[in-house]
Design an enzyme around this catalytic site. Structure first.
Site, PDB file in Angstrom:
ATOM      1  N   SER A 252      27.923 -23.229 -17.502  1.00  0.00           N
ATOM      2  CA  SER A 252      29.148 -23.181 -16.706  1.00  0.00           C
ATOM      3  C   SER A 252      30.185 -22.311 -17.399  1.00  0.00           C
ATOM      4  O   SER A 252      29.971 -21.806 -18.505  1.00  0.00           O
ATOM      5  CB  SER A 252      29.690 -24.592 -16.506  1.00  0.00           C
ATOM      6  OG  SER A 252      30.205 -25.064 -17.738  1.00  0.00           O
ATOM      7  N   LYS A 253      31.311 -22.175 -16.739  1.00  0.00           N
ATOM      8  CA  LYS A 253      32.419 -21.328 -17.194  1.00  0.00           C
ATOM      9  C   LYS A 253      32.758 -21.527 -18.670  1.00  0.00           C
ATOM     10  O   LYS A 253      33.125 -20.588 -19.366  1.00  0.00           O
ATOM     11  CB  LYS A 253      33.683 -21.650 -16.376  1.00  0.00           C
ATOM     12  CG  LYS A 253      33.705 -20.971 -15.040  1.00  0.00           C
ATOM     13  CD  LYS A 253      34.418 -19.630 -15.144  1.00  0.00           C
ATOM     14  CE  LYS A 253      34.040 -18.695 -14.035  1.00  0.00           C
ATOM     15  NZ  LYS A 253      33.426 -17.460 -14.492  1.00  0.00           N
ATOM     16  N   ARG A 254      32.671 -22.790 -19.111  1.00  0.00           N
ATOM     17  CA  ARG A 254      33.101 -23.009 -20.497  1.00  0.00           C
ATOM     18  C   ARG A 254      32.162 -22.347 -21.502  1.00  0.00           C
ATOM     19  O   ARG A 254      32.494 -22.211 -22.672  1.00  0.00           O
ATOM     20  CB  ARG A 254      33.268 -24.508 -20.775  1.00  0.00           C
ATOM     21  CG  ARG A 254      32.002 -25.288 -20.891  1.00  0.00           C
ATOM     22  CD  ARG A 254      32.244 -26.778 -20.706  1.00  0.00           C
ATOM     23  NE  ARG A 254      31.083 -27.363 -20.084  1.00  0.00           N
ATOM     24  CZ  ARG A 254      30.055 -27.853 -20.749  1.00  0.00           C
ATOM     25  NH1 ARG A 254      30.080 -27.865 -22.063  1.00  0.00           N
ATOM     26  NH2 ARG A 254      28.998 -28.346 -20.123  1.00  0.00           N
ATOM     27  N   GLU A 262      30.892 -10.533 -13.310  1.00  0.00           N
ATOM     28  CA  GLU A 262      31.587 -10.490 -14.606  1.00  0.00           C
ATOM     29  C   GLU A 262      30.790  -9.662 -15.626  1.00  0.00           C
ATOM     30  O   GLU A 262      31.367  -8.877 -16.381  1.00  0.00           O
ATOM     31  CB  GLU A 262      31.768 -11.906 -15.164  1.00  0.00           C
ATOM     32  CG  GLU A 262      32.884 -12.698 -14.518  1.00  0.00           C
ATOM     33  CD  GLU A 262      32.843 -14.162 -14.965  1.00  0.00           C
ATOM     34  OE1 GLU A 262      33.557 -14.503 -15.902  1.00  0.00           O
ATOM     35  OE2 GLU A 262      32.066 -14.941 -14.371  1.00  0.00           O
TER      36      GLU A 262
END
Ligand code: GLU
Length: 495
Positions: A252-254, A262
């Site tokens: 995930s993003k973290r 991206e």
């Protein structure tokens, strides 16, 4: 053998996630390896979360990855439309057909009642599932429910017994229909559930193999009896393992960038992403690691899709990225680098002349060995494209007592020549080496003052490349400035 037909079925509720891209890649590789058909189908039944912008972004990223499709929402095909929101009528017809066949029934339970029963089951330590309340309603009972203003959903009557998912890589996985419970195929507002839409579409679109994430295994157990009830051949299934972050949690993003866009913006080449995602999912038969997309398609086998979760390793991706930057065509990566250089103020807006583009290619050729991602290009190209300045750490080489003498000699050699190509640059460096060897000035003592004079920096590409890229007047002016700086540093030290 029948033609292989596989599909990639993203929901346009976000940008293309790296895990979803992996599923797309595996399907694409399988289709190409088998000379089959790769279909893109947009699963936008969730009207509140799906957007056209995300659909466009997903298609753009797929195209960027080189995963071209043979049928899809933008190009059509024999079994279109390829957007589920345009197929609602078909799903309604199929749900009605199942009711006629006695394989589905109308369910009048309200969300509130269902929720209460779910809670009660949980409280009693049972696994919640629909208990079949409306399975056997009579016509009168149905009429009564209608009279109460209840709007029915349609549920699939899951046949009793065992359901076996034959997974190509995992073998057989058995489920008991008891744990599944009759599930909704058409909601009370007439919209299809994911299960109905996906089965009808896989059936209608003649999908032969479904390759998707292992989070779908229990869905597959629901889909198999639905395929059979609708009279469609059941496709073959392969469920690939999840991608996890380094801490073992779902990626995930973290953990950093998670969407293909991206990575693209950060200057990764698509072949590096494809290569990395393929290695993360599947083991080649030998120890080879660098693959182009075409080579992957040749080497890929569905049976070798890995069953255990893969940890996303950014260092490995970065290493592959660097390798592919070195392999890519120079002209192509030069074009990709231009926007980064513009943004850093190292190139003007607007087109480049042929001459400037050729010079830029030389720069990229000289420094690409240092790059992990193309967005790093300004840092390495600024010694050629930016203002000349000597960085503070470089002074320690100019302050060496022999530095002015070495630079004077270099200036003399260059003064006597025209523009230098790489060979000419090598010759100059050879002559300098010969001249200073008898004085015991060799290695770094010799080359670092030259590097600093030419680039202002203590690191950078090989010196013959530098001499080739900079024009003669610029070289002479830089050396001159460095000599002055060396003299100044030595004077202040003596004082
Ligand atoms: N639309 C589903 C998803 O994004 C795809 C499911 C499938 O491949 O059947 O998870």
């Amino acid at each position: 053998m029948n033609e292989v037909r596989v599909r990639f079925a993203p929901s346009p509720t976000g940008h293309l996630h790296i895990g979803t891209a992996r599923t797309a890649l595996l399907n694409w590789l399988y289709a190409r390896r088998q000379q089959g058909v790769f279909i893109v189908r947009i699963e936008d039944t969730d009207r509140s979360r799906s957007t056209v912008i995300f659909e466009e972004s997903i298609l753009e990223d797929l195209a960027w990855m080189g995963l071209n499709w043979d049928e899809g929402p933008d190009i059509g095909g024999k079994y279109g439309p390829y957007r589920q929101s345009e197929r609602f009528e078909l799903y309604q017809q199929k749900a009605d057909e199942l009711i006629r066949l006695g394989q589905a029934y109308r369910c009048y339970c309200t969300p509130k009642e269902l929720e209460e029963r779910r809670k009660a089951m949980l409280a009693a330590g049972l696994m919640p599932k629909y208990e079949g309340t409306c399975r056997l309603l009579t016509e009168e009972q149905e009429a009564e429910c209608m009279a109460q203003g209840r709007k029915p959903a349609i549920r699939f009557r899951v046949p009793d017994g065992r359901i076996v998912v034959h997974d190509i890589t995992r073998g057989d996985i058995e489920f008991s229909s008891d744990v599944i419970g009759d599930f909704v195929i058409l909601r009370s507002d007439g919209s299809p559930s994911y299960h109905l839409a996906v089965v009808v579409d896989d059936g209608e679109m003649r999908i032969t193999h479904v390759i998707r994430g292992e989070d779908h295994i229990t869905n597959t157990a629901k889909h198999i009896p639905l395929f059979m009830a609708l009279g469609y051949p059941v496709p073959k299934f392969a469920h690939n393992a999840m991608i996890l972050g380094p801490d073992g949690g779902k990626l995930s993003k973290r953990h950093g960038a998670t969407s293909v866009s991206e990575y693209r913006a950060n200057g990764y080449l698509p072949e590096a992403i494809n290569n990395y995602l393929a290695l993360l999912s599947w083991a080649p038969e030998d120890t080879r690691e660098i693959f182009s997309l075409e080579e992957l398609a040749w080497a890929f086998t569905i049976e070798r899709i890995s069953k255990s979760p893969a940890i996303f390793d950014i260092n490995k991706l970065n290493w592959l990225s660097g390798q592919h930057i070195r392999l890519a065509s120079l002209e192509r990566i030069t074009n990709i680098c231009i926007p980064y250089l513009r943004e850093a103020g190292l190139l003007p807006e607007g087109g480049l002349s042929k001459k400037d583009f050729a010079r830029l290619m030389k720069i990229i050729e000289a420094v690409r060995g240092n790059l992990t991602v193309l967005s790093e290009i300004p840092e390495y190209a600024k010694i050629f494209l930016g203002e000349y300045e000597i960085e503070p750490e470089a002074d320690k080489w100019l302050i060496k007592p022999h530095a002015p003498e070495v630079l004077d000699a270099l200036l003399g050699l260059i003064y006597n020549r025209g523009e230098l190509d790489i060979e000419g640059g090598k010759k100059i460096m050879g002559l300098i080496r010969q001249a200073f060897k008898p004085l015991g000035i060799t290695g770094k003592d010799l080359f670092m003052p030259i590097r600093v004079a030419l680039t202002g920096s203590i690191k950078g590409p090989e010196l013959p490349h530098v001499l080739n890229i900079l024009d003669r007047a610029e070289i002479m002016s830089r050396i001159d400035k460095a000599i002055k700086r060396a003299q100044y540093l030595q004077e202040i030290r003596e004082e």
